[in-house]
Design a protein around this motif. Structure first.
Motif, PDB file in Angstrom:
ATOM      1  N   ILE A  85       0.894  -1.458   0.011  1.00 59.49           N
ATOM      2  CA  ILE A  85      -0.062  -0.077   0.047  1.00 59.49           C
ATOM      3  C   ILE A  85       0.921   1.235  -0.032  1.00 59.49           C
ATOM      4  O   ILE A  85       2.018   1.237   0.499  1.00 59.49           O
ATOM      5  N   LEU A  86       0.307   2.397  -0.439  1.00 60.57           N
ATOM      6  CA  LEU A  86       1.027   3.686  -0.883  1.00 60.57           C
ATOM      7  C   LEU A  86       0.760   4.611   0.497  1.00 60.57           C
ATOM      8  O   LEU A  86       0.866   5.728   0.239  1.00 60.57           O
ATOM      9  N   VAL A  87       0.164   4.159   1.438  1.00 56.17           N
ATOM     10  CA  VAL A  87      -0.159   5.196   2.596  1.00 56.17           C
ATOM     11  C   VAL A  87       0.718   4.848   3.634  1.00 56.17           C
ATOM     12  O   VAL A  87       0.882   3.546   4.101  1.00 56.17           O
ATOM     13  N   THR A  88       1.188   5.895   4.605  1.00 58.55           N
ATOM     14  CA  THR A  88       2.101   5.465   5.710  1.00 58.55           C
ATOM     15  C   THR A  88       0.944   5.383   6.742  1.00 58.55           C
ATOM     16  O   THR A  88      -0.146   6.018   6.946  1.00 58.55           O
ATOM     17  N   GLN A  89       1.548   4.349   7.663  1.00 56.49           N
ATOM     18  CA  GLN A  89       0.607   4.089   9.060  1.00 56.49           C
ATOM     19  C   GLN A  89       1.353   4.300  10.295  1.00 56.49           C
ATOM     20  O   GLN A  89       2.543   4.118  10.402  1.00 56.49           O
ATOM     21  N   ILE A  90       0.782   5.112  11.035  1.00 58.19           N
ATOM     22  CA  ILE A  90       1.448   5.037  12.699  1.00 58.19           C
ATOM     23  C   ILE A  90       0.552   4.046  13.404  1.00 58.19           C
ATOM     24  O   ILE A  90      -0.625   3.995  13.457  1.00 58.19           O
ATOM     25  N   ARG A  91       1.405   3.073  14.138  1.00 54.18           N
ATOM     26  CA  ARG A  91       0.789   1.890  14.712  1.00 54.18           C
ATOM     27  C   ARG A  91       1.234   2.022  16.046  1.00 54.18           C
ATOM     28  O   ARG A  91       2.427   2.341  16.516  1.00 54.18           O
ATOM     29  N   LYS A  92       0.358   1.485  16.749  1.00 54.70           N
ATOM     30  CA  LYS A  92       0.444   1.477  18.423  1.00 54.70           C
ATOM     31  C   LYS A  92       1.125   0.106  18.719  1.00 54.70           C
ATOM     32  O   LYS A  92       0.901  -1.089  18.237  1.00 54.70           O
ATOM     33  N   LYS A  93       2.221   0.153  19.599  1.00 56.41           N
ATOM     34  CA  LYS A  93       3.186  -0.722  20.018  1.00 56.41           C
ATOM     35  C   LYS A  93       2.259  -1.997  20.671  1.00 56.41           C
ATOM     36  O   LYS A  93       1.433  -1.390  21.603  1.00 56.41           O
ATOM     37  N   ASN A  94       2.539  -3.143  20.793  1.00 55.74           N
ATOM     38  CA  ASN A  94       2.093  -4.374  21.672  1.00 55.74           C
ATOM     39  C   ASN A  94       0.561  -4.495  21.293  1.00 55.74           C
ATOM     40  O   ASN A  94      -0.362  -4.741  22.163  1.00 55.74           O
ATOM     41  N   THR A  95       0.212  -4.181  20.261  1.00 56.91           N
ATOM     42  CA  THR A  95      -1.197  -4.297  19.784  1.00 56.91           C
ATOM     43  C   THR A  95      -1.175  -5.025  18.391  1.00 56.91           C
ATOM     44  O   THR A  95      -0.205  -4.821  17.441  1.00 56.91           O
ATOM     45  N   ILE A  96      -2.386  -5.840  17.867  1.00 53.27           N
ATOM     46  CA  ILE A  96      -2.406  -6.323  16.767  1.00 53.27           C
ATOM     47  C   ILE A  96      -3.778  -5.893  16.193  1.00 53.27           C
ATOM     48  O   ILE A  96      -4.812  -6.024  16.857  1.00 53.27           O
ATOM     49  N   ALA A  97      -3.819  -5.603  15.017  1.00 53.79           N
ATOM     50  CA  ALA A  97      -4.931  -5.147  14.151  1.00 53.79           C
ATOM     51  C   ALA A  97      -4.765  -5.775  12.786  1.00 53.79           C
ATOM     52  O   ALA A  97      -4.441  -4.889  11.841  1.00 53.79           O
ATOM     53  N   ARG A  98      -4.743  -7.093  12.587  1.00 51.52           N
ATOM     54  CA  ARG A  98      -4.537  -7.519  11.110  1.00 51.52           C
ATOM     55  C   ARG A  98      -5.754  -7.460  10.320  1.00 51.52           C
ATOM     56  O   ARG A  98      -6.806  -7.988  10.474  1.00 51.52           O
ATOM     57  N   ARG A  99      -5.493  -6.881   9.089  1.00 53.13           N
ATOM     58  CA  ARG A  99      -6.460  -6.701   8.099  1.00 53.13           C
ATOM     59  C   ARG A  99      -5.884  -7.414   6.776  1.00 53.13           C
ATOM     60  O   ARG A  99      -5.064  -8.010   6.704  1.00 53.13           O
ATOM     61  N   LYS A 100      -6.795  -7.328   5.767  1.00 52.93           N
ATOM     62  CA  LYS A 100      -6.391  -7.898   4.535  1.00 52.93           C
ATOM     63  C   LYS A 100      -5.294  -7.695   3.895  1.00 52.93           C
ATOM     64  O   LYS A 100      -4.157  -8.582   3.183  1.00 52.93           O
ATOM     65  N   TYR A 101      -4.770  -6.354   4.053  1.00 47.61           N
ATOM     66  CA  TYR A 101      -3.591  -6.122   3.309  1.00 47.61           C
ATOM     67  C   TYR A 101      -2.280  -6.382   4.233  1.00 47.61           C
ATOM     68  O   TYR A 101      -1.080  -6.260   3.568  1.00 47.61           O
ATOM     69  N   ASP A 102      -2.653  -6.639   5.298  1.00 40.64           N
ATOM     70  CA  ASP A 102      -1.421  -6.799   6.236  1.00 40.64           C
ATOM     71  C   ASP A 102      -1.336  -8.175   6.818  1.00 40.64           C
ATOM     72  O   ASP A 102      -0.720  -8.502   7.915  1.00 40.64           O
ATOM     73  N   TRP A 103      -1.911  -9.047   6.116  1.00 47.14           N
ATOM     74  CA  TRP A 103      -2.274 -10.578   6.789  1.00 47.14           C
ATOM     75  C   TRP A 103      -0.986 -11.322   6.989  1.00 47.14           C
ATOM     76  O   TRP A 103      -1.069 -12.236   7.802  1.00 47.14           O
ATOM     77  N   ASN A 104       0.239 -11.152   6.140  1.00 49.40           N
ATOM     78  CA  ASN A 104       1.271 -11.715   6.344  1.00 49.40           C
ATOM     79  C   ASN A 104       2.434 -10.981   7.052  1.00 49.40           C
ATOM     80  O   ASN A 104       3.687 -11.441   6.729  1.00 49.40           O
ATOM     81  N   LEU A 105       2.021  -9.811   7.530  1.00 50.88           N
ATOM     82  CA  LEU A 105       2.981  -8.951   8.309  1.00 50.88           C
ATOM     83  C   LEU A 105       3.048  -9.338   9.693  1.00 50.88           C
ATOM     84  O   LEU A 105       2.161  -9.477  10.430  1.00 50.88           O
ATOM     85  N   GLU A 106       4.345  -9.413  10.271  1.00 51.49           N
ATOM     86  CA  GLU A 106       4.532  -9.540  11.708  1.00 51.49           C
ATOM     87  C   GLU A 106       4.120  -8.282  12.602  1.00 51.49           C
ATOM     88  O   GLU A 106       3.469  -8.595  13.707  1.00 51.49           O
ATOM     89  N   GLN A 107       4.455  -7.226  12.133  1.00 50.73           N
ATOM     90  CA  GLN A 107       3.985  -5.972  12.847  1.00 50.73           C
ATOM     91  C   GLN A 107       2.710  -5.182  12.207  1.00 50.73           C
ATOM     92  O   GLN A 107       2.646  -4.920  11.170  1.00 50.73           O
ATOM     93  N   CYS A 108       1.563  -5.468  13.044  1.00 49.29           N
ATOM     94  CA  CYS A 108       0.332  -4.819  12.281  1.00 49.29           C
ATOM     95  C   CYS A 108      -0.602  -4.333  13.321  1.00 49.29           C
ATOM     96  O   CYS A 108      -1.657  -5.061  13.921  1.00 49.29           O
ATOM     97  N   GLY A 109      -0.029  -3.272  14.351  1.00 43.99           N
ATOM     98  CA  GLY A 109      -0.820  -3.035  15.317  1.00 43.99           C
ATOM     99  C   GLY A 109      -1.924  -1.815  14.895  1.00 43.99           C
ATOM    100  O   GLY A 109      -2.008  -1.506  13.700  1.00 43.99           O
ATOM    101  N   VAL A 110      -2.547  -1.549  15.651  1.00 41.32           N
ATOM    102  CA  VAL A 110      -3.770  -0.739  15.646  1.00 41.32           C
ATOM    103  C   VAL A 110      -3.071   0.732  15.025  1.00 41.32           C
ATOM    104  O   VAL A 110      -1.965   1.036  15.533  1.00 41.32           O
ATOM    105  N   SER A 111      -3.811   1.271  14.028  1.00 45.28           N
ATOM    106  CA  SER A 111      -3.159   2.368  13.274  1.00 45.28           C
ATOM    107  C   SER A 111      -3.894   3.556  13.107  1.00 45.28           C
ATOM    108  O   SER A 111      -5.408   3.258  12.828  1.00 45.28           O
ATOM    109  N   ILE A 112      -3.560   4.635  12.429  1.00 47.05           N
ATOM    110  CA  ILE A 112      -4.205   5.636  11.577  1.00 47.05           C
ATOM    111  C   ILE A 112      -3.396   5.636  10.452  1.00 47.05           C
ATOM    112  O   ILE A 112      -2.073   5.427  10.396  1.00 47.05           O
ATOM    113  N   ASP A 113      -4.094   6.244   9.364  1.00 48.68           N
ATOM    114  CA  ASP A 113      -3.440   6.337   8.016  1.00 48.68           C
ATOM    115  C   ASP A 113      -2.937   7.919   7.841  1.00 48.68           C
ATOM    116  O   ASP A 113      -3.721   8.760   8.121  1.00 48.68           O
ATOM    117  N   ILE A 114      -1.718   7.921   7.220  1.00 47.75           N
ATOM    118  CA  ILE A 114      -1.381   9.293   6.860  1.00 47.75           C
ATOM    119  C   ILE A 114      -1.186   9.376   5.233  1.00 47.75           C
ATOM    120  O   ILE A 114      -0.629   8.562   4.495  1.00 47.75           O
TER     121      ILE A 114
END
Length: 287
Positions: A100-129
């Motif tokens: 994806i071409l959007v920057t994301q700021i993610r919270k440490k020690n959380t997981i919020a796995r969606r379809k685009y990051d289904w195979n990503l180790e780090q995928c915390g709760v996020s906001i999009d920039i």
């Protein structure tokens, strides 16, 4: 992804708790922006939420932020010092595997796995920039910037579609967002994969940001849903801000937010039918 996967849809108190977590990220970001002279505003559906609901769209769970390119560069330079204790930042160039071409700021020690990051180790709760890019005043330069940017965006989208074509169809159908996973797009994606996704994303970033005039008449948000040509605005309308209430806070929105919403949504004060409301679903969630 061929095994049975539980799809998580937040409702009621759990949705409210998730919204509060996302709001905390946005509040922390805005504090840094305002203390460091970083320009920002709410973006897309978050502007709609602020104007129509004075907060989250009731069935929504995310916050989107627009930041002009010069301010985005400043944010990257201070992020670790100002926000690194609680958050990490995922930029397209540093995490090209997401596609994806959007920057994301993610919270440490959380997981919020969606379809685009289904195979990503780090995928915390996020906001999009979303980066607000300068657009050339010169029509010839603007033509090349716009069309090459859109072509490169399509290439990244095609490769991402190819990489994610194994996702559960149930997830895609339930979200309510039409995704163009046509056979021809998947074939193009397979052909374009001979060049790494990282390189395609680097080319996108170069062409998006190739105009260095921070006073250009026009700007664009090429990673927005309507892409480069559909997201071109007068700088005087997109980069001058006013405050609007969003839940417990007052955040920046474009000064002509209502004009933007009418362009983007039509009759933006009318609620969409229940069946057409976009839903954000999760494959894994811990927050």
């Amino acid at each position: 992804m061929d095994k049975k996967i539980e799809i998580i849809q937040l409702k009621g108190n759990e949705l409210k708790r998730y919204q509060e977590c996302v709001l905390d990220i946005a509040k922390d970001l805005v504090r840094v922006c305002e203390s460091e002279g970083i320009e920002y505003s709410l973006s897309g559906g978050s502007i709609l939420g602020a104007v129509r609901h004075k907060g989250f769209i009731p069935w929504d769970d995310d916050i989107d932020i627009n930041i002009p390119r010069a301010s985005y560069s400043k944010l990257l330079s201070v992020f670790e010092e100002k926000m690194g204790e609680k958050y990490y930042i995922q930029t397209p160039k540093k995490f090209p595997q997401i596609g994806i071409l959007v920057t994301q700021i993610r919270k440490k020690n959380t997981i919020a796995r969606r379809k685009y990051d289904w195979n990503l180790e780090q995928c915390g709760v996020s906001i999009d920039i979303y980066i607000i890019e300068n657009v050339f005043n010169n029509p010839v330069k603007r033509f090349f910037q716009k069309n090459i940017s859109m072509g490169l965006s399509f290439a990244v989208s095609a490769i991402r579609a190819c990489n994610n074509c194994g996702l559960p169809k149930e997830l895609i159908n339930l979200e309510g967002r039409v995704l163009n996973y046509t056979k021809s797009k998947l074939i193009i994606g397979k052909l374009l994969k001979v060049i790494s996704l990282k390189k395609w994303i680097e080319w996108c970033d170069f062409w998006y940001s190739c105009c260095k005039d921070n006073n250009s008449k026009m700007v664009s948000i090429p990673t927005g849903r309507k892409h480069f040509s559909g997201e071109m605005y007068l700088r005087s309308e997109m980069c001058i801000f006013r405050k609007e209430k969003f839940e417990t806070e007052n955040f920046n929105v474009p000064i002509y937010a209502e004009k933007y919403l009418e362009f983007f949504y039509g009759n933006y004060m009318e609620l969409p039918p229940v069946g057409k409301r976009e839903r954000h679903l999760f494959l894994e969630l811990r927050f």
